[in-house]
Scaffold this motif. Sequence first.
Motif, PDB file in Angstrom:
ATOM      1  N   GLU A  70       0.929  -1.196  -0.058  1.00 29.77           N
ATOM      2  CA  GLU A  70       0.072  -0.071   0.021  1.00 29.77           C
ATOM      3  C   GLU A  70       0.962   1.218   0.066  1.00 29.77           C
ATOM      4  OE1 GLU A  70      -3.178   2.500  -0.244  1.00 29.77           O
ATOM      5  OE2 GLU A  70      -3.215   0.175  -0.505  1.00 29.77           O
ATOM      6  N   GLN A  71       1.848   1.228   0.575  1.00 28.23           N
ATOM      7  CA  GLN A  71       2.813   2.473   0.675  1.00 28.23           C
ATOM      8  C   GLN A  71       3.450   2.542  -0.528  1.00 28.23           C
ATOM      9  OE1 GLN A  71       5.697   3.146   4.239  1.00 28.23           O
ATOM     10  NE2 GLN A  71       4.484   1.178   5.252  1.00 28.23           N
ATOM     11  N   LEU A  72       4.013   1.729  -1.327  1.00 28.87           N
ATOM     12  CA  LEU A  72       4.575   1.449  -2.542  1.00 28.87           C
ATOM     13  C   LEU A  72       3.333   2.143  -3.630  1.00 28.87           C
ATOM     14  CD1 LEU A  72       6.474  -1.740  -2.746  1.00 28.87           C
ATOM     15  CD2 LEU A  72       7.605   0.857  -2.751  1.00 28.87           C
ATOM     16  N   LYS A  73       2.116   1.500  -3.460  1.00 30.96           N
ATOM     17  CA  LYS A  73       0.960   2.334  -4.363  1.00 30.96           C
ATOM     18  C   LYS A  73       0.760   3.439  -4.188  1.00 30.96           C
ATOM     19  CE  LYS A  73      -1.465  -2.191  -5.151  1.00 30.96           C
ATOM     20  NZ  LYS A  73      -2.687  -2.808  -4.926  1.00 30.96           N
ATOM     21  N   GLN A  74       0.892   4.155  -3.083  1.00 31.05           N
ATOM     22  CA  GLN A  74       0.620   5.539  -2.669  1.00 31.05           C
ATOM     23  C   GLN A  74       1.810   6.198  -3.284  1.00 31.05           C
ATOM     24  OE1 GLN A  74      -0.062   5.975   1.611  1.00 31.05           O
ATOM     25  NE2 GLN A  74      -1.994   4.792   1.520  1.00 31.05           N
ATOM     26  N   ARG A  75       2.937   6.027  -3.099  1.00 28.62           N
ATOM     27  CA  ARG A  75       4.125   6.685  -3.926  1.00 28.62           C
ATOM     28  C   ARG A  75       4.109   6.672  -5.258  1.00 28.62           C
ATOM     29  NH1 ARG A  75       8.981   7.310  -0.821  1.00 28.62           N
ATOM     30  NH2 ARG A  75       8.950   6.545   1.368  1.00 28.62           N
ATOM     31  N   GLN A  76       3.617   5.526  -5.864  1.00 30.27           N
ATOM     32  CA  GLN A  76       3.328   5.533  -7.339  1.00 30.27           C
ATOM     33  C   GLN A  76       2.412   6.322  -7.930  1.00 30.27           C
ATOM     34  OE1 GLN A  76       3.310   1.505  -8.937  1.00 30.27           O
ATOM     35  NE2 GLN A  76       4.304   2.026 -10.654  1.00 30.27           N
ATOM     36  N   VAL A  89      -1.188   0.588 -16.844  1.00 27.65           N
ATOM     37  CA  VAL A  89      -0.528   0.101 -15.947  1.00 27.65           C
ATOM     38  C   VAL A  89      -0.625  -1.503 -15.972  1.00 27.65           C
ATOM     39  CG1 VAL A  89      -0.453  -0.157 -13.359  1.00 27.65           C
ATOM     40  CG2 VAL A  89      -0.609   2.061 -14.593  1.00 27.65           C
ATOM     41  N   VAL A  90       0.269  -2.150 -15.741  1.00 30.41           N
ATOM     42  CA  VAL A  90       0.212  -3.858 -15.637  1.00 30.41           C
ATOM     43  C   VAL A  90       0.799  -4.050 -14.178  1.00 30.41           C
ATOM     44  CG1 VAL A  90       1.416  -5.911 -16.485  1.00 30.41           C
ATOM     45  CG2 VAL A  90       0.938  -3.926 -18.200  1.00 30.41           C
ATOM     46  N   GLY A  91      -0.278  -4.908 -13.848  1.00 32.29           N
ATOM     47  CA  GLY A  91       0.176  -5.362 -12.257  1.00 32.29           C
ATOM     48  C   GLY A  91       1.415  -6.436 -12.136  1.00 32.29           C
ATOM     49  N   VAL A  92       1.995  -6.481 -11.017  1.00 27.17           N
ATOM     50  CA  VAL A  92       3.131  -7.462 -10.932  1.00 27.17           C
ATOM     51  C   VAL A  92       2.633  -8.678 -11.092  1.00 27.17           C
ATOM     52  CG1 VAL A  92       4.708  -8.188  -8.913  1.00 27.17           C
ATOM     53  CG2 VAL A  92       4.437  -5.862  -9.302  1.00 27.17           C
ATOM     54  N   ASP A  93       1.563  -9.196 -10.511  1.00 29.48           N
ATOM     55  CA  ASP A  93       0.910 -10.435 -10.595  1.00 29.48           C
ATOM     56  C   ASP A  93       0.740 -10.598 -11.962  1.00 29.48           C
ATOM     57  OD1 ASP A  93      -0.525 -12.822  -9.398  1.00 29.48           O
ATOM     58  OD2 ASP A  93      -1.819 -12.046 -10.889  1.00 29.48           O
ATOM     59  N   GLU A  94       0.250  -9.878 -12.908  1.00 35.34           N
ATOM     60  CA  GLU A  94       0.233 -10.381 -14.295  1.00 35.34           C
ATOM     61  C   GLU A  94       1.419 -10.415 -15.203  1.00 35.34           C
ATOM     62  OE1 GLU A  94      -1.895  -8.425 -18.392  1.00 35.34           O
ATOM     63  OE2 GLU A  94      -2.120  -7.344 -16.349  1.00 35.34           O
ATOM     64  N   LEU A  95       2.525  -9.451 -14.576  1.00 34.48           N
ATOM     65  CA  LEU A  95       3.821  -9.577 -15.327  1.00 34.48           C
ATOM     66  C   LEU A  95       4.557 -11.009 -14.953  1.00 34.48           C
ATOM     67  CD1 LEU A  95       5.869  -7.876 -16.996  1.00 34.48           C
ATOM     68  CD2 LEU A  95       6.813  -7.470 -14.848  1.00 34.48           C
ATOM     69  N   VAL A  96       4.262 -11.315 -13.647  1.00 31.81           N
ATOM     70  CA  VAL A  96       4.984 -12.748 -13.132  1.00 31.81           C
ATOM     71  C   VAL A  96       4.459 -13.635 -14.023  1.00 31.81           C
ATOM     72  CG1 VAL A  96       5.204 -14.307 -11.142  1.00 31.81           C
ATOM     73  CG2 VAL A  96       5.651 -11.666 -10.884  1.00 31.81           C
ATOM     74  N   LYS A  97       3.162 -14.034 -14.253  1.00 28.93           N
ATOM     75  CA  LYS A  97       2.248 -14.921 -14.654  1.00 28.93           C
ATOM     76  C   LYS A  97       2.398 -14.951 -16.191  1.00 28.93           C
ATOM     77  CE  LYS A  97      -0.554 -15.515 -10.536  1.00 28.93           C
ATOM     78  NZ  LYS A  97      -1.874 -15.399 -10.104  1.00 28.93           N
ATOM     79  N   LYS A 165       3.287   0.506 -21.594  1.00 24.12           N
ATOM     80  CA  LYS A 165       2.748   0.326 -20.120  1.00 24.12           C
ATOM     81  C   LYS A 165       3.741   0.613 -19.349  1.00 24.12           C
ATOM     82  CE  LYS A 165      -0.683  -1.739 -22.256  1.00 24.12           C
ATOM     83  NZ  LYS A 165      -1.883  -1.220 -22.321  1.00 24.12           N
ATOM     84  N   THR A 166       3.391   0.761 -18.014  1.00 22.13           N
ATOM     85  CA  THR A 166       4.245   0.585 -16.928  1.00 22.13           C
ATOM     86  C   THR A 166       3.824  -0.347 -15.650  1.00 22.13           C
ATOM     87  OG1 THR A 166       2.892   2.361 -15.645  1.00 22.13           O
ATOM     88  CG2 THR A 166       4.647   3.276 -17.125  1.00 22.13           C
ATOM     89  N   LEU A 167       5.016  -0.751 -14.986  1.00 24.16           N
ATOM     90  CA  LEU A 167       4.728  -1.527 -13.951  1.00 24.16           C
ATOM     91  C   LEU A 167       3.992  -1.032 -12.691  1.00 24.16           C
ATOM     92  CD1 LEU A 167       5.013  -4.669 -13.343  1.00 24.16           C
ATOM     93  CD2 LEU A 167       7.237  -3.986 -12.264  1.00 24.16           C
ATOM     94  N   GLY A 168       2.904  -1.559 -12.496  1.00 31.62           N
ATOM     95  CA  GLY A 168       2.199  -1.080 -11.080  1.00 31.62           C
ATOM     96  C   GLY A 168       2.621  -1.672  -9.893  1.00 31.62           C
ATOM     97  N   ASP A 169       1.817  -1.663  -8.759  1.00 35.69           N
ATOM     98  CA  ASP A 169       2.112  -2.217  -7.534  1.00 35.69           C
ATOM     99  C   ASP A 169       3.443  -1.736  -6.988  1.00 35.69           C
ATOM    100  OD1 ASP A 169      -0.560  -3.675  -7.831  1.00 35.69           O
ATOM    101  OD2 ASP A 169       0.678  -5.091  -8.834  1.00 35.69           O
ATOM    102  N   GLY A 170       3.977  -0.648  -7.359  1.00 40.52           N
ATOM    103  CA  GLY A 170       5.125  -0.327  -6.732  1.00 40.52           C
ATOM    104  C   GLY A 170       6.331  -0.563  -7.433  1.00 40.52           C
TER     105      GLY A 170
END
Length: 274
Positions: A70-76, A89-97, A165-170
């Motif tokens: 949550e802290q990382l998301k707020q900063r981003q 934005v692409v989430g980390v979970d999507e990028l990993v999988k 795209k940019t990588l979300g979730d911090g």
Amino acid sequence: MGAGGSVPELEVYTDEAALAAGYTPEQISTYKTSMNLKKSEDSFEEPEEEDPDMDAAPPELPPEFFEKQEQLKQRQAASTATFQLEDKVVGVDELVKTSEKFHILDARTLDEIAVSRIPGAHTTASFYGHPKDFLDKPLVVYSTVGYTAGGFARELINEGYENIKTLGDGGLLGYTLYQTAHGAKEPLAKPDGTPTNQVHTFSPDLAELAGEGMECTYFKDPTSVLDMTNRRIRRVLHGWGDFNELDEEDESSSKAELDEEDAAPGRFKRPWKV
């Protein structure tokens, strides 16, 4: 036929008829039992082997994971809004999988990349050297948390590139947070591809938001590096040059103009480059 008759012949008889024909009750009972067993065997189907991972419950993540995320998301969030990238934005979970669906681009400095990067990620130098090699799939840009990546992504979009795209979730730190929470011990890669748990977090305060077990390093003077990054990004937003173009003359001659125009309407617009 009687007691010595063939038991399978009972198939054509009712119980009463079988008795009348001379079959004993024991023969009738034995026949019925054998037929029931045969029917059971014929209708039996081997159960399908279950994939142990199919219904496996995801690991129970500790509260610290969600607090850091949550802290990382707020900063981003601020930089995502600044560069108008909310829908890119692409989430980390999507990028990993589904990492094979994307090209991954590290927008940080060479000093940071020399420590580690997301496995398979390219540098901005490799992108500029062969930009056409990156057109077949969406390009996901990341940086430590997302500020530098946002500036670089906006630059590319303004130049006419699509599928940016940019990588979300911090960003990178969110990536380490996710991977270590899911069991990875060395989620990043050194320049030679060797797995590592080392990460450059830019500043000491951001080191606290890296994934569990990560070994963190950072700039001794992050403020000066951030100031340089800000000047580069402001050039992008004003349309005065490419993201990685900045020399001493640019710094000295443009600062007053940049300060004067900081609040100017439409400062995020840039003349279209083809």
